[in-house]
Design a protein around this motif. Structure first.
Motif, PDB file in Angstrom:
ATOM      1  N   TYR A 174      -0.470   9.577  -3.684  1.00 55.94           N
ATOM      2  CA  TYR A 174      -0.145   8.371  -3.223  1.00 55.94           C
ATOM      3  C   TYR A 174      -0.671   7.292  -4.434  1.00 55.94           C
ATOM      4  CZ  TYR A 174       1.677   9.513   1.472  1.00 55.94           C
ATOM      5  OH  TYR A 174       2.243  10.020   2.403  1.00 55.94           O
ATOM      6  N   CYS A 175      -2.010   7.728  -4.872  1.00 52.78           N
ATOM      7  CA  CYS A 175      -2.742   6.264  -5.465  1.00 52.78           C
ATOM      8  C   CYS A 175      -2.162   6.141  -6.977  1.00 52.78           C
ATOM      9  CB  CYS A 175      -4.235   6.623  -5.435  1.00 52.78           C
ATOM     10  SG  CYS A 175      -4.758   6.812  -3.851  1.00 52.78           S
TER      11      CYS A 175
ATOM     12  N   GLY B 117     -10.201   4.705   0.240  1.00 53.89           N
ATOM     13  CA  GLY B 117      -9.272   4.969  -0.503  1.00 53.89           C
ATOM     14  C   GLY B 117      -9.486   6.277  -1.067  1.00 53.89           C
TER      15      GLY B 117
ATOM     16  N   CYS C 150      -7.941  -1.579  -3.897  1.00 53.50           N
ATOM     17  CA  CYS C 150      -7.627  -0.780  -2.907  1.00 53.50           C
ATOM     18  C   CYS C 150      -8.223  -1.324  -1.488  1.00 53.50           C
ATOM     19  CB  CYS C 150      -7.748   0.649  -3.019  1.00 53.50           C
ATOM     20  SG  CYS C 150      -7.419   1.551  -1.296  1.00 53.50           S
ATOM     21  N   PRO C 151      -7.132  -1.973  -0.385  1.00 53.42           N
ATOM     22  CA  PRO C 151      -7.556  -2.329   0.679  1.00 53.42           C
ATOM     23  C   PRO C 151      -8.702  -1.464   1.450  1.00 53.42           C
ATOM     24  CG  PRO C 151      -5.291  -3.127   0.361  1.00 53.42           C
ATOM     25  CD  PRO C 151      -5.729  -2.001  -0.457  1.00 53.42           C
ATOM     26  N   PHE C 152      -8.271  -0.247   1.287  1.00 54.36           N
ATOM     27  CA  PHE C 152      -9.077   0.806   2.487  1.00 54.36           C
ATOM     28  C   PHE C 152     -10.676   0.631   1.940  1.00 54.36           C
ATOM     29  CE2 PHE C 152      -4.796   2.415   3.172  1.00 54.36           C
ATOM     30  CZ  PHE C 152      -4.976   3.008   4.450  1.00 54.36           C
TER      31      PHE C 152
ATOM     32  N   CYS D  20       0.604   3.399  -6.817  1.00 51.72           N
ATOM     33  CA  CYS D  20       0.289   2.326  -5.734  1.00 51.72           C
ATOM     34  C   CYS D  20       0.112   0.907  -6.637  1.00 51.72           C
ATOM     35  CB  CYS D  20      -0.815   2.609  -5.115  1.00 51.72           C
ATOM     36  SG  CYS D  20      -1.315   1.396  -3.725  1.00 51.72           S
TER      37      CYS D  20
ATOM     38  N   ILE E  15      -7.979   9.456   0.691  1.00 51.69           N
ATOM     39  CA  ILE E  15      -6.529   9.472   0.575  1.00 51.69           C
ATOM     40  C   ILE E  15      -6.218   9.763  -0.995  1.00 51.69           C
ATOM     41  CG2 ILE E  15      -4.583   8.164   0.495  1.00 51.69           C
ATOM     42  CD1 ILE E  15      -5.750   6.526   2.906  1.00 51.69           C
TER      43      ILE E  15
ATOM     44  N   TYR F 166      -2.185  -1.167  -5.984  1.00 54.95           N
ATOM     45  CA  TYR F 166      -3.628  -1.345  -5.769  1.00 54.95           C
ATOM     46  C   TYR F 166      -4.419  -0.280  -6.449  1.00 54.95           C
ATOM     47  CZ  TYR F 166      -2.607  -4.431  -2.011  1.00 54.95           C
ATOM     48  OH  TYR F 166      -1.896  -5.626  -1.175  1.00 54.95           O
ATOM     49  N   ALA F 167      -5.695  -0.536  -7.031  1.00 53.17           N
ATOM     50  CA  ALA F 167      -6.538   0.365  -7.802  1.00 53.17           C
ATOM     51  C   ALA F 167      -7.380   1.044  -6.677  1.00 53.17           C
ATOM     52  CB  ALA F 167      -7.203  -0.341  -8.759  1.00 53.17           C
ATOM     53  N   VAL F 168      -7.178   2.322  -6.669  1.00 53.38           N
ATOM     54  CA  VAL F 168      -8.205   3.070  -5.663  1.00 53.38           C
ATOM     55  C   VAL F 168      -9.704   3.187  -5.988  1.00 53.38           C
ATOM     56  CG1 VAL F 168      -7.912   5.231  -6.531  1.00 53.38           C
ATOM     57  CG2 VAL F 168      -8.250   5.031  -4.176  1.00 53.38           C
TER      58      VAL F 168
ATOM     59  N   MET G 111       0.897  -1.312   0.078  1.00 50.62           N
ATOM     60  CA  MET G 111      -0.004   0.145  -0.137  1.00 50.62           C
ATOM     61  C   MET G 111       0.726   1.361  -0.027  1.00 50.62           C
ATOM     62  SD  MET G 111      -2.929  -1.221   2.756  1.00 50.62           S
ATOM     63  CE  MET G 111      -1.854  -1.902   3.890  1.00 50.62           C
ATOM     64  N   ALA G 112       0.977   2.014  -1.077  1.00 49.41           N
ATOM     65  CA  ALA G 112       1.771   3.170  -1.343  1.00 49.41           C
ATOM     66  C   ALA G 112       1.598   4.190  -0.021  1.00 49.41           C
ATOM     67  CB  ALA G 112       1.507   3.927  -2.788  1.00 49.41           C
ATOM     68  N   CYS G 113       0.382   4.483   0.258  1.00 53.21           N
ATOM     69  CA  CYS G 113       0.220   5.417   1.250  1.00 53.21           C
ATOM     70  C   CYS G 113       0.811   4.931   2.632  1.00 53.21           C
ATOM     71  CB  CYS G 113      -1.377   5.760   1.478  1.00 53.21           C
ATOM     72  SG  CYS G 113      -2.557   4.379   1.924  1.00 53.21           S
TER      73      CYS G 113
END
Ligand code: FAD
Ligand code: SF4
Length: 508
Positions: free
Chosen positions: A433-434, A424, A450-452, A437, A427, A439-441, A344-346
């Motif tokens: 960040y995204c 996400g 994105c896990p968030f 990353c 963020i 992950y795909a926001v 997770m980049a953030c």
């Protein structure tokens, strides 16, 4: 007879109440570097160096001012390695039976000092703008404590940014103007740093030796450790950062750890800078036309409002506050909080700079690392221990209400009207960040999402009974209920998959 004057590592202020009360001709100041304090959580090594080096410099300042100081170094032979042990040792050595001290910042040490078999006089800590009786009087009879109302009273009482009995500019709070994202083509001030002097270098070597596998990078230690250098950091902030402090207060940028933030919290918390003085200087900068109102007000609110408010909450709530867990969260803190090893980049950025600098700004703490811990159901006691360990400014009276109250909602909303959770999307709006990353926001569920996002809906779904009645959450539940059944099921399944990975210690 000689009295002992105990000065703790975050009491490095010449007019501290215990010093003001003592007699420099006959009393002995006791200062001690002890393992019980450096090791009760896994402190960042820069934080330990900051405290110990600032203590050594302050002891020197006191000696130059004519005080007799009995100073114990961490590696001194005979060091009992606890504050109470050192006081007892010094009492015997000096033939003293009385201790003068200033109320210390955490409950654990308050009890340890009060339980000593010596006559202990604890004086109030006058380094706050709002004293304890004043805060208690304000809080009395209120069911929930809201910083905003406390802050308005403090503005009236101090006269800061007031136009008669009205707030300057007509509004109490300019937060709505303080939510602009930043881009890296803006001129971003360089962080203020100080090169270690011989004293600091000695402490760095000692800590590197003693804790070779301890948490946190020691290279590049750049914290100020004297009143003079802390003042230089404040001058830097007012000259270079205050103007844009407000506008970009919530912004985050990859590889830019400090942006327009003050980075003054460690110096305030150690007693090297005075909170009211900083507030007055921000107000004066606005009056002189050197900073816009949203910047001066935003900065003053953080100190006159939040900092004073959380101190009051900590004192009012007592030690039981530290074990609060209103949402029943129990998962272990993932290992990557210490290693920063995550896709997770953030999170990697916030955790990496925490490891390297013992600093992250408020939005990184609240909306990245804090948000993730809350969404993932992490045990708040472990989250609290982590925040207390990793930041240079972490002292319990300010860290605990911020972590347990503001960030983790573990006190059930004593002063936060709703949990600070977001997907996400927040963020992405406030950072760059995204775009970098894995992950795909924009994706809610499935591989690569994105896990968030999934965790956000899972958290809301799991906490529905507790949250649904909150008017500020009603809209979110309506959005959730309007989603197609399959979309909801997919989000929940994705969240469970992420949580299983966390539980297994697999990469996330
Ligand atoms: P700026 O953003 O430039 O703000 C200026 C000053 O305002 C700070 O120096 C600080 O003294 C004060 N301030 C700002 N926000 C707060 C706040 N919420 N509470 C109290 N004072 C505030 N702050 C600490 O000093 N010690 C901590 O251990 C700590 N732990 C935190 C844990 C969590 C989970 C969160 C969400 C916040 C925490 N904070 C803590 C508050 C805040 O994040 C830091 O004070 C701030 O990031 C320090 O950096 P700065 O000096 O650049 O602050
Ligand atoms: Fe963080 Fe998600 Fe954005 Fe990645 S996509 S940086 S995990 S918010």
């Amino acid at each position: 007879v000689t009295r002992l004057v105990l000065v703790l590592g975050d009491q490095l202020t010449p007019d501290l109440s215990a010093l003001a009360e003592a007699d420099r001709a006959r009393d002995v100041v006791v200062m001690a570097e002890v393992a019980a304090e450096t090791e009760y959580v896994w402190h960042h090594r820069q934080k330990i160096v900051l405290f110990l080096s600032a203590m050594r410099h302050f002891a020197q300042e006191l000696e130059e001012a004519g005080w007799k100081v009995a100073y114990t170094r961490l590696d001194d032979e005979g060091n009992s390695q606890s504050i109470s042990g050192e006081l007892l040792r010094r009492a015997e050595e000096q033939g003293a039976g009385e201790v003068l001290t200033t109320l210390c910042g955490d409950w654990r040490l308050r009890t340890e000092i009060e339980d000593l078999p010596l006559s202990v006089t604890v004086l109030p800590d006058r380094r706050f703008i709002c004293d304890r009786p004043r805060f208690e009087a304000w809080a009395e009879g209120r069911k929930s404590l809201r910083m905003e109302y406390f802050y308005r009273e403090m503005r009236r009482e101090t006269g800061l940014l007031m136009d008669g009995d009205k707030p300057a500019g007509g509004e109490w709070n300019y937060d709505a103007e303080n939510r602009k994202p930043a881009s890296d083509d803006l001129f971003i001030p360089k962080p203020f740093t100080v090169s270690p002097d011989a004293v600091t270098q000695g402490v760095i070597d000692m800590i590197a030796d003693r804790y070779p596998d301890g948490y946190g990078t020691l290279d590049g230690f750049g914290w100020a450790v004297t009143r003079g250098d802390a003042e230089a950091a404040a001058v830097h902030f007012f000259a270079e950062c205050l103007r844009d402090f407000g506008t970009y207060q919530d912004a985050m940028l990859q590889g830019q750890p400090t942006l327009w933030h003050a980075v003054l919290s460690p110096y305030l918390n150690l007693g090297l800078l005075d909170p009211l003085d900083l507030c007055k200087r921000a107000a004066a900068a606005w009056e002189a036309g050197d900073a816009p109102l949203n910047a001066a007000e935003g900065f003053i609110r953080q100190i006159l409002g939040w900092r004073e408010f959380v101190r009051g909450v900590y004192d009012l709530q007592g030690p039981d506050y530290l074990t609060s867990n209103a949402l029943g969260q129990s998962r272990d803190l993932p290992e990557f909080y210490w290693t920063a090893d995550t896709e997770m980049a953030c999170m990697a950025d916030a955790l990496g700079q925490t490891r390297d600098r013992a600093y992250a700004h408020h939005i990184q703490r609240l909306m990245v690392t804090g948000n993730f811990a809350l969404l993932a159901g992490i045990d708040p006691a472990q989250v609290h221990a982590w925040y207390l360990a990793v930041y240079a400014d972490a002292v319990e009276w300010v860290e605990a209400p911020n972590t347990l109250g503001m960030s983790q909602f573990a006190d059930g909303g004593l002063f936060a009207s709703k949990p600070y959770v977001s997907s996400g999307k927040y963020i992405d709006r406030m950072s760059d960040y995204c775009s970098g990353c894995t992950y795909a926001v924009g994706q809610r569920a499935g591989d690569g999402a994105c896990p968030f996002n999934a965790l956000y809906w899972y958290f809301l779904d799991r906490q529905r009974d507790r949250m649904e009645g909150n008017p500020r959450m009603a809209m979110i539940y309506r959005t959730w209920d309007r989603m197609a059944e399959k979309d909801r099921a997919d989000a929940l399944a994705s969240a469970r998959d992420i949580l299983d990975r966390l539980d297994r210690g697999d990469p996330v």
